[in-house]
Design a protein around this motif. Structure first.
Motif, PDB file in Angstrom:
ATOM      1  N   VAL A  44      25.198  21.729  55.311  1.00  0.00           N
ATOM      2  CA  VAL A  44      24.363  22.804  54.789  1.00  0.00           C
ATOM      3  C   VAL A  44      23.570  23.367  55.956  1.00  0.00           C
ATOM      4  CG1 VAL A  44      22.548  23.442  53.171  1.00  0.00           C
ATOM      5  CG2 VAL A  44      24.138  21.606  52.583  1.00  0.00           C
ATOM      6  N   ALA A  45      23.588  24.665  56.110  1.00  0.00           N
ATOM      7  CA  ALA A  45      22.812  25.325  57.168  1.00  0.00           C
ATOM      8  C   ALA A  45      21.965  26.420  56.540  1.00  0.00           C
ATOM      9  CB  ALA A  45      23.725  25.915  58.239  1.00  0.00           C
ATOM     10  N   VAL A  46      20.770  26.588  57.060  1.00  0.00           N
ATOM     11  CA  VAL A  46      19.860  27.609  56.535  1.00  0.00           C
ATOM     12  C   VAL A  46      19.721  28.731  57.554  1.00  0.00           C
ATOM     13  CG1 VAL A  46      18.610  26.043  55.025  1.00  0.00           C
ATOM     14  CG2 VAL A  46      17.874  26.273  57.389  1.00  0.00           C
ATOM     15  N   PRO A  47      19.617  29.981  57.085  1.00  0.00           N
ATOM     16  CA  PRO A  47      19.578  31.120  58.009  1.00  0.00           C
ATOM     17  C   PRO A  47      18.506  30.996  59.085  1.00  0.00           C
ATOM     18  CG  PRO A  47      19.849  31.899  55.765  1.00  0.00           C
ATOM     19  CD  PRO A  47      19.597  30.421  55.683  1.00  0.00           C
TER      20      PRO A  47
ATOM     21  N   LEU B 167      20.194  32.037  50.826  1.00  0.00           N
ATOM     22  CA  LEU B 167      19.328  30.863  50.889  1.00  0.00           C
ATOM     23  C   LEU B 167      19.914  29.814  51.825  1.00  0.00           C
ATOM     24  CD1 LEU B 167      16.844  29.313  49.813  1.00  0.00           C
ATOM     25  CD2 LEU B 167      18.321  28.437  47.990  1.00  0.00           C
ATOM     26  N   SER B 168      21.248  29.615  51.762  1.00  0.00           N
ATOM     27  CA  SER B 168      21.885  28.609  52.610  1.00  0.00           C
ATOM     28  C   SER B 168      23.376  28.861  52.682  1.00  0.00           C
ATOM     29  CB  SER B 168      21.629  27.197  52.064  1.00  0.00           C
ATOM     30  OG  SER B 168      22.193  27.054  50.771  1.00  0.00           O
ATOM     31  N   TYR B 169      24.002  28.200  53.658  1.00  0.00           N
ATOM     32  CA  TYR B 169      25.456  28.199  53.810  1.00  0.00           C
ATOM     33  C   TYR B 169      25.927  26.760  53.609  1.00  0.00           C
ATOM     34  CZ  TYR B 169      24.533  32.696  56.033  1.00  0.00           C
ATOM     35  OH  TYR B 169      24.101  33.977  56.290  1.00  0.00           O
ATOM     36  N   PHE B 170      26.981  26.604  52.810  1.00  0.00           N
ATOM     37  CA  PHE B 170      27.469  25.275  52.471  1.00  0.00           C
ATOM     38  C   PHE B 170      28.962  25.205  52.755  1.00  0.00           C
ATOM     39  CE2 PHE B 170      29.480  22.542  49.173  1.00  0.00           C
ATOM     40  CZ  PHE B 170      28.907  21.324  49.510  1.00  0.00           C
ATOM     41  N   LYS B 171      29.370  24.132  53.430  1.00  0.00           N
ATOM     42  CA  LYS B 171      30.786  23.925  53.716  1.00  0.00           C
ATOM     43  C   LYS B 171      31.162  22.505  53.322  1.00  0.00           C
ATOM     44  CE  LYS B 171      31.983  24.697  57.958  1.00  0.00           C
ATOM     45  NZ  LYS B 171      32.318  25.489  59.152  1.00  0.00           N
ATOM     46  N   GLN B 172      32.273  22.368  52.610  1.00  0.00           N
ATOM     47  CA  GLN B 172      32.712  21.068  52.104  1.00  0.00           C
ATOM     48  C   GLN B 172      34.201  20.889  52.388  1.00  0.00           C
ATOM     49  OE1 GLN B 172      33.526  20.468  47.769  1.00  0.00           O
ATOM     50  NE2 GLN B 172      31.747  19.105  47.858  1.00  0.00           N
ATOM     51  N   SER B 173      34.531  19.863  53.147  1.00  0.00           N
ATOM     52  CA  SER B 173      35.925  19.542  53.454  1.00  0.00           C
ATOM     53  C   SER B 173      36.301  18.237  52.760  1.00  0.00           C
ATOM     54  CB  SER B 173      36.122  19.365  54.968  1.00  0.00           C
ATOM     55  OG  SER B 173      35.725  20.522  55.664  1.00  0.00           O
TER      56      SER B 173
ATOM     57  N   LEU C 230      35.928  24.218  51.195  1.00  0.00           N
ATOM     58  CA  LEU C 230      35.155  25.178  50.407  1.00  0.00           C
ATOM     59  C   LEU C 230      34.017  25.719  51.265  1.00  0.00           C
ATOM     60  CD1 LEU C 230      34.089  26.471  47.707  1.00  0.00           C
ATOM     61  CD2 LEU C 230      32.857  24.318  47.334  1.00  0.00           C
ATOM     62  N   LEU C 231      33.819  27.028  51.222  1.00  0.00           N
ATOM     63  CA  LEU C 231      32.696  27.678  51.895  1.00  0.00           C
ATOM     64  C   LEU C 231      31.903  28.469  50.870  1.00  0.00           C
ATOM     65  CD1 LEU C 231      31.125  28.732  54.431  1.00  0.00           C
ATOM     66  CD2 LEU C 231      32.813  30.598  54.537  1.00  0.00           C
ATOM     67  N   VAL C 232      30.580  28.287  50.878  1.00  0.00           N
ATOM     68  CA  VAL C 232      29.713  28.991  49.942  1.00  0.00           C
ATOM     69  C   VAL C 232      28.570  29.653  50.692  1.00  0.00           C
ATOM     70  CG1 VAL C 232      28.109  28.741  48.007  1.00  0.00           C
ATOM     71  CG2 VAL C 232      30.236  27.428  48.022  1.00  0.00           C
ATOM     72  N   HIS C 233      28.337  30.922  50.409  1.00  0.00           N
ATOM     73  CA  HIS C 233      27.113  31.599  50.808  1.00  0.00           C
ATOM     74  C   HIS C 233      26.223  31.618  49.572  1.00  0.00           C
ATOM     75  CE1 HIS C 233      29.064  34.090  54.329  1.00  0.00           C
ATOM     76  NE2 HIS C 233      29.294  32.787  54.416  1.00  0.00           N
TER      77      HIS C 233
ATOM     78  N   ALA D 117      29.235  32.055  63.183  1.00  0.00           N
ATOM     79  CA  ALA D 117      30.685  32.151  63.064  1.00  0.00           C
ATOM     80  C   ALA D 117      31.294  30.980  62.304  1.00  0.00           C
ATOM     81  CB  ALA D 117      31.318  32.235  64.458  1.00  0.00           C
ATOM     82  N   ASP D 118      30.555  29.861  62.206  1.00  0.00           N
ATOM     83  CA  ASP D 118      31.073  28.694  61.495  1.00  0.00           C
ATOM     84  C   ASP D 118      31.127  28.902  59.992  1.00  0.00           C
ATOM     85  OD1 ASP D 118      31.253  27.377  63.913  1.00  0.00           O
ATOM     86  OD2 ASP D 118      29.289  26.411  63.714  1.00  0.00           O
ATOM     87  N   TYR D 119      30.439  29.931  59.484  1.00  0.00           N
ATOM     88  CA  TYR D 119      30.321  30.107  58.045  1.00  0.00           C
ATOM     89  C   TYR D 119      30.928  31.426  57.585  1.00  0.00           C
ATOM     90  CZ  TYR D 119      27.410  26.201  59.050  1.00  0.00           C
ATOM     91  OH  TYR D 119      26.979  24.983  59.527  1.00  0.00           O
ATOM     92  N   THR D 120      32.069  31.743  58.168  1.00  0.00           N
ATOM     93  CA  THR D 120      32.835  32.926  57.794  1.00  0.00           C
ATOM     94  C   THR D 120      34.166  32.481  57.198  1.00  0.00           C
ATOM     95  OG1 THR D 120      33.908  33.074  59.951  1.00  0.00           O
ATOM     96  CG2 THR D 120      31.800  34.245  59.674  1.00  0.00           C
ATOM     97  N   PRO D 121      34.772  33.284  56.329  1.00  0.00           N
ATOM     98  CA  PRO D 121      36.085  32.919  55.790  1.00  0.00           C
ATOM     99  C   PRO D 121      37.124  32.677  56.883  1.00  0.00           C
ATOM    100  CG  PRO D 121      35.144  34.736  54.538  1.00  0.00           C
ATOM    101  CD  PRO D 121      34.225  34.517  55.713  1.00  0.00           C
ATOM    102  N   ALA D 122      37.013  33.401  57.978  1.00  0.00           N
ATOM    103  CA  ALA D 122      37.992  33.231  59.061  1.00  0.00           C
ATOM    104  C   ALA D 122      37.907  31.837  59.671  1.00  0.00           C
ATOM    105  CB  ALA D 122      37.729  34.288  60.147  1.00  0.00           C
ATOM    106  N   ALA D 123      36.746  31.182  59.582  1.00  0.00           N
ATOM    107  CA  ALA D 123      36.591  29.859  60.172  1.00  0.00           C
ATOM    108  C   ALA D 123      37.205  28.755  59.306  1.00  0.00           C
ATOM    109  CB  ALA D 123      35.113  29.564  60.398  1.00  0.00           C
ATOM    110  N   LEU D 124      37.499  29.065  58.055  1.00  0.00           N
ATOM    111  CA  LEU D 124      37.993  28.029  57.162  1.00  0.00           C
ATOM    112  C   LEU D 124      39.334  27.450  57.567  1.00  0.00           C
ATOM    113  CD1 LEU D 124      37.124  29.010  53.486  1.00  0.00           C
ATOM    114  CD2 LEU D 124      35.973  27.439  55.008  1.00  0.00           C
TER     115      LEU D 124
END
Length: 452
Positions: free
Chosen positions: A202-205, A220-226, A238-241, A439-446
């Motif tokens: 989880v990363a916050v802006p 509010l936050s960026y969430f990534k789950q592998s 999964l990537l969530v904004h 850049a870690d929280y873009t669809p292209a990074a998935l």
């Protein structure tokens, strides 16, 4: 005339929903109230102590993997609630907890320990809370926040209604950027299970130096789950904004499917969409006890009460435990749990007539010291108690962060449950404060995150 009175009444109600507190009221923070808005004083008989600043950062040893020593390891339960004694204590239990005793009379128990008000937060978070108190307003019928800028934490430390209490849970402090490796289990009725392993962050802006402020204004936050195990699920990401006002701008979600090698939008990752690899035992918004938009419910603030809630769950987090020690038939191993008497905010969410959700009502109990949801009773459309959630919390004193050790969600009808967040067998505990890039929280990074 009646119409004018009704309009005026609605206008007054809207003003109350919208208004931030006065500077005079905000001055209670850190005086009669704790810096996060809890009552500083203990209760009348001393069973809930006064808050005196929480426990220090060096309250216990930290091992090489980041796991914390239990500062209260020498304590014994004051008493243990069982099916035979539950009626004596039911005024301090949720209906869901009482139902668990009826469903599992031989094995479910609640060991009650001395209460410790361990939570304290970094000084800059306390400053953010003061700013929130006098500046933040609810907009869009309580579904968005205005003037919620800078370090965005605890929108309403002195709440006036139910949705403001819920916003404090949603906007609480997670320690900045957070990485964790956790395991989820969905046992069968006999206790057998297949561990699902996640790597999450989880990363916050405000902690991403190269973020575009304009693009992150409503995030509010960026969430990534592998998913890394079992093999049949490994490689899915999964990537969530997580947007602040999800009526104005719905949560943005994408999934990389390793089998298809494609990135796709995932609108189902919201509300009562199925949770990741949950075998239908939790919804998306069951994650973190409650997450996402509050807009499908009317939230009623009942008040505050004293309850036995899971707390200071260091024993349950011990790296000496195996998952088999925790996961048992019907419910987790209650001998490893710890409950304490604490004050909670009681909030009831009822689905609006114009909306739909598989949970027609959510009865929530939220810890006053951390603003974490501690207990939730979920009711179906017939008004029947269906699922019971318990958030087994601990305070990461070395980083001054309250969090969950394990989230459990018990299905009273199916006799199954889900346990999310275990890390006892993993290579590390939570990792706070990692360096994040936009850049870690873009669809292209998935695609580069997925493995097959």
């Amino acid at each position: 005339m009646r119409k004018m009175i009704a309009v005026l009444a609605l206008s007054v109600l809207a003003a109350n929903v919208m208004a931030a507190v006065s500077p005079e009221e905000a001055a209670k923070l850190g005086t009669t109230l704790t810096p996060v808005g809890a009552e500083k004083a203990g209760n009348a008989d001393g069973s809930i102590p006064a808050w005196t600043g929480g426990i220090p950062k060096n309250a216990g040893a930290v091992d090489s993997k980041g796991f914390l020593a239990d500062p209260f390891a020498s304590e014994k339960p004051l008493f243990v609630i069982t099916a035979a004694t539950v009626d004596k204590y039911k005024d301090k239990l949720s209906d869901g907890q009482v139902a668990m005793f009826k469903r599992y009379p031989e094995t479910y128990k609640i060991p009650v320990y001395p209460s410790h008000r361990t939570v304290n937060l970094p000084a800059d978070i306390y400053e953010s809370i003061k700013r929130s108190a006098v500046n933040v307003k609810a907009i869009n019928d309580g579904n968005g926040l205005e003037n919620f800028t800078g370090n965005r934490y605890y929108a309403f430390p002195i709440p006036k209604n139910g949705v403001e209490v819920l916003w404090n849970h949603i906007t609480r402090y997670h320690g900045g950027n957070l990485r964790r490796i956790i395991t989820q289990a969905t046992p069968q009725t006999n206790g057998s299970y297949t561990p699902i392993r996640f790597e999450e962050e989880v990363a916050v802006p405000q902690a991403i130096p190269d973020i575009d402020p304009a693009k992150a204004a409503n995030v509010l936050s960026y969430f990534k789950q592998s998913v890394t195990a079992p093999a049949r699920l490994a490689g899915n990401v999964l990537l969530v904004h997580e947007t602040l006002d999800q009526v104005k701008e719905p949560r943005l979600a994408w999934i990389y499917n390793a089998g298809q090698r494609r990135v796709r939008r995932a609108p189902q990752v919201s509300y009562d969409g199925p949770g990741t690899a949950s075998d239908g035992l939790r919804t998306t918004d069951n994650f973190d006890m409650f997450s996402g938009a509050p807009d499908r419910y009317d939230w009623k603030l009942v008040g505050k009460k004293e309850m036995y809630i899971p707390y200071n769950s260091y024993k349950l987090d011990s790296p000496s435990l195996k998952y088999d020690d925790i996961i048992k038939a019907g419910h987790i191993n209650q001998d490893l749990t710890r409950y304490e008497l604490h004050r909670v905010w009681e909030v009831v969410g009822t689905v609006k007539p114009s909306e739909r959700h598989i949970y027609a009502k959510r009865h929530m109990y939220i810890d006053e010291d951390s603003w974490q949801v501690a207990l939730v009773d979920h009711y179906d459309g017939r008004g029947q108690l269906w699922r019971v959630a318990e958030g087994h919390a601990q305070f990461y004193y070395d980083h001054q962060v309250p969090a969950y050790t394990v989230e459990t969600l018990y299905d009273l009808i199916a006799g199954r449950y889900i346990a999310l967040g275990m890390k006892n067998e993993e290579k590390s505990s939570f990792m706070f404060g990692f360096a994040a890039k936009a850049a870690d929280y873009t669809p292209a990074a998935l695609r580069s995150e997925g493995v097959r």
